[in-house]
Design a protein around this motif. Sequence first.
Motif, short mmCIF file in Angstrom:
data_model
loop_
_atom_site.label_atom_id
_atom_site.label_comp_id
_atom_site.label_asym_id
_atom_site.label_seq_id
_atom_site.Cartn_x
_atom_site.Cartn_y
_atom_site.Cartn_z
N GLU A 120 0.81 -1.21 0.00
CA GLU A 120 0.00 0.00 0.00
C GLU A 120 0.85 1.27 0.00
N ARG A 121 2.14 1.09 -0.12
CA ARG A 121 3.00 2.27 -0.26
C ARG A 121 2.60 3.01 -1.53
N PRO A 122 2.49 4.34 -1.49
CA PRO A 122 1.97 5.08 -2.66
C PRO A 122 2.69 4.79 -3.97
N ASN A 123 4.02 4.60 -3.93
CA ASN A 123 4.77 4.37 -5.16
C ASN A 123 5.28 2.93 -5.27
N ALA A 124 4.54 1.99 -4.67
CA ALA A 124 4.99 0.60 -4.67
C ALA A 124 5.14 0.06 -6.08
N HIS A 130 6.88 -5.17 -10.93
CA HIS A 130 6.54 -6.56 -11.20
C HIS A 130 6.36 -7.36 -9.92
N TRP A 131 6.03 -6.69 -8.82
CA TRP A 131 5.95 -7.41 -7.55
C TRP A 131 4.83 -8.44 -7.52
N ARG A 132 3.78 -8.21 -8.28
CA ARG A 132 2.67 -9.17 -8.30
C ARG A 132 3.07 -10.49 -8.97
N GLU A 133 4.15 -10.46 -9.74
CA GLU A 133 4.63 -11.67 -10.40
C GLU A 133 5.76 -12.33 -9.63
N ASP A 134 6.16 -11.71 -8.54
CA ASP A 134 7.25 -12.23 -7.72
C ASP A 134 6.66 -13.16 -6.66
N THR A 135 6.85 -14.47 -6.84
CA THR A 135 6.26 -15.44 -5.92
C THR A 135 6.83 -15.31 -4.51
#
Length: 224
Positions: A120-124, A130-135
Amino acid sequence: MSWKAGLSRYLPAMRFFACPESPSSTGVRNWYLKNYDEIKHLNPNFPMLMRTADNAMPAVTTELEWTVDHLLRFMLQTGRFRNPNGTIAEDRVEAAKAYLKTDWEKFHQSRLAAPGFDPERPNADQVNPHWREDTAITSKLAPYLAMKSDLDEQMAVIQGGPDKEYTRAMNALLMSQRVDLWCAGEKEVELAVQHLYKLGKLLNDRETFFPTFVKDFYPGVEDI
């Protein structure tokens, strides 16, 4: 006097509105003038403001920290989830009840399950697009992502009512921060201020700043 000393502890400010000449504002003007010095003496940093204008509606307002939970309970208690034909909207009622059952402590803990990363960091997405693809990250954030998805779906249902139902309820709740005082006497004005103080005591979580020249006294204290 005790409640007056606690105004700055629970309220960020208090604003009075009045007409400078109209008899309908006499109670507000008189109460303000009679109590200003005492309240400022007890609350040196408390903004207690008077705004005057011709034919102004006499009133007193403050700021209360309403949450989404407060709003949903208000909508449930007052039957504001309605279909266009006037019947109760069961889907939005159930979504609101499910939202109110959220385990927020678990939600906030699971949000920080991946060390060094806050989704939820504003600039995450800019820092790690690509953090959503990082298992390695998503596996640790799995409980958070599941709860977040449920909350988003519930809120989409809750806010999907006709005629700006959600916004209208929000505005109705915000109006409780204001008490109109047309032709009110000084006693009624004081009761209105006490009412806002009690709401602030119930809702607001403030950390009061005391200037260096204000000291707390208690028996046995030294260097006062």
